[in-house]
Design an enzyme around this catalytic site. Structure first.
Site, mmCIF file in Angstrom:
data_model
loop_
_atom_site.group_PDB
_atom_site.id
_atom_site.type_symbol
_atom_site.label_atom_id
_atom_site.label_comp_id
_atom_site.label_asym_id
_atom_site.label_seq_id
_atom_site.Cartn_x
_atom_site.Cartn_y
_atom_site.Cartn_z
ATOM 1 N N ARG A 60 -10.666 0.213 -7.435
ATOM 2 C CA ARG A 60 -10.301 0.952 -6.134
ATOM 3 C C ARG A 60 -10.020 -0.128 -5.176
ATOM 4 O O ARG A 60 -11.268 -1.086 -5.167
ATOM 5 C CB ARG A 60 -11.234 1.926 -5.834
ATOM 6 C CG ARG A 60 -10.940 3.156 -6.723
ATOM 7 C CD ARG A 60 -9.784 3.721 -6.507
ATOM 8 N NE ARG A 60 -9.534 5.112 -7.175
ATOM 9 C CZ ARG A 60 -9.144 5.346 -8.387
ATOM 10 N NH1 ARG A 60 -8.835 4.050 -8.889
ATOM 11 N NH2 ARG A 60 -9.199 6.785 -8.932
ATOM 12 N N GLU A 93 -3.682 2.200 0.094
ATOM 13 C CA GLU A 93 -2.514 2.745 -0.539
ATOM 14 C C GLU A 93 -1.700 3.718 -0.043
ATOM 15 O O GLU A 93 -2.233 4.830 0.369
ATOM 16 C CB GLU A 93 -2.892 3.052 -2.027
ATOM 17 C CG GLU A 93 -3.585 1.693 -2.755
ATOM 18 C CD GLU A 93 -3.678 2.295 -4.306
ATOM 19 O OE1 GLU A 93 -3.312 3.364 -4.776
ATOM 20 O OE2 GLU A 93 -4.416 1.584 -5.053
ATOM 21 N N HIS A 98 -0.548 -0.252 -8.640
ATOM 22 C CA HIS A 98 -1.192 0.778 -8.836
ATOM 23 C C HIS A 98 -0.747 1.541 -10.510
ATOM 24 O O HIS A 98 -0.498 2.728 -10.443
ATOM 25 C CB HIS A 98 -1.673 1.818 -8.125
ATOM 26 C CG HIS A 98 -2.816 2.627 -8.310
ATOM 27 N ND1 HIS A 98 -3.852 3.179 -7.700
ATOM 28 C CD2 HIS A 98 -3.505 2.718 -9.709
ATOM 29 C CE1 HIS A 98 -4.878 3.758 -8.127
ATOM 30 N NE2 HIS A 98 -4.883 3.330 -9.428
#
Length: 340
Positions: free
Chosen positions: A245, A274, A292
């Protein structure tokens, strides 16, 4: 459709494990949410979805309702007993708020392991070998001109921060490259799980690793676990890989250290805000960045969908759940005892 079947609300349609989804309909009435936004969803759960038994969500569910925070959980009807998350990391879900409402959260940890570890190795090797500047040179028509030398993986020390399923998979994939692995967890692993990797303190991992792979979950304790002070302790030219993360690392501090050369290169799949990415990272050729895509394969996404729906099936028929999140295992036991 039998009205006796419990209703499971899907925040995203199933795309890959369609036969499994169709099989689940033998046990539950499944439907995809039609709410277009958070406030509309809050209204819909007072009438259209007032009797839902559970929710199935993915990492993309935030596009409809935002985070599953305390506010959203407070709006769920009392009939909602489960949230089945299709993914390993469940930080967008307030598990404490869920527990207070008697809602059990499950995740899908096993299916993500191989694909995420594979991507971590791609980023690790690409960052070491200076792959990003080389690719940019090729596309710019300058064919390797001005591209600096990379580094061999052999003989390097990889520090794995968080030696769980994915961390161990990365360790095994690094062995053929002659990379030495050390790791730091809250507590040492058994000898079998460690597979020869040395347990070290957090401080030692920072100061002695040539490459650092971040593999811890995001929570209140790990947010900005890596900041400017930690980066200052790392070896000059260290390579940082993050497939966990983004917010585990202070992105601004990392971008500054990359610009100054204290960090040699980064390989990132995740970002602090993000889809926003720090401008200094975007401009830096030594930042190998992907959007991602750690689990972005047909095979892995199908396995994740199946895993989440198997948790759903088990909840409906009263079987043991595959993977309640650690914070809710006590709640699962309490529910089981109530049914005895």
């Amino acid at each position: 459709m039998s009205s006796a079947k419990p209703r499971i609300l899907f925040f995203n349609p199933v795309k890959h494990a369609v036969p499994f989804y169709e099989k689940l309909q033998e046990h539950a009435h499944t439907e995809v949410v039609t709410s277009k936004g958070r406030q509309e969803f809050f209204k819909d759960v007072t009438d259209k979805y007032k009797d839902i038994f559970a929710i199935y969500r993915t990492s993309a569910s935030g596009a409809v309702a935002g985070k599953f925070d305390a506010e959203l959980i407070s709006h769920l009807p009392s009939t909602c007993k489960y949230i089945f998350h299709n993914g390993a990391g469940y930080d967008p879900i307030d598990t404490e708020a869920c527990a207070k409402r008697g809602i059990i959260v499950t995740n899908a940890p096993d299916p993500v392991t191989d694909a995420t570890a594979d991507l971590a190795i791609l980023l690790l090797l690409g960052a070491l070998r200076n792959l990003n500047p080389a690719l940019r040179s090729l596309h710019a028509g300058t064919f390797k001109q001005g591209v600096d030398f990379g580094h061999d993986p052999r003989g390097k020390t990889l520090g794995i921060l968080g030696m769980g399923r994915i961390g161990r998979a990365i360790k095994h994939r690094c062995e053929p490259f002659g990379i030495k692995t050390v790791y730091h967890n809250r507590r040492p692993l058994s000898a079998d799980q460690a597979s020869g990797a040395e347990y070290v303190s957090f401080e030692k991992l920072l100061t002695e690793s040539d490459i650092i792979s971040i593999n811890v979950p995001l929570n209140a304790d790990t947010k900005h676990l890596i900041g400017a002070a930690e980066i200052a302790k790392m070896k000059p030219g260290v390579v940082i890989i993050n497939t966990a993360r983004g917010a585990i690392v202070d992105e601004a501090a990392m971008a500054d250290a990359l610009a100054s050369g204290n960090i040699g290169a980064v390989g990132l799949d995740v970002y602090e805000r993000e889809p926003e990415i720090h401008e200094k990272l975007l401009r830096n050729e030594r930042a190998l960045l992907v959007p991602h895509i750690g689990t972005h394969t047909y095979e892995t996404l199908a396995k994740m969908e199946e895993w989440a729906m198997e948790n759903a099936r088990r909840a409906v028929v009263g079987e043991v759940l595959l993977s309640p999140v650690p914070e809710h295992r006590g709640l699962v036991i309490e529910k089981a005892e109530e049914c005895e």
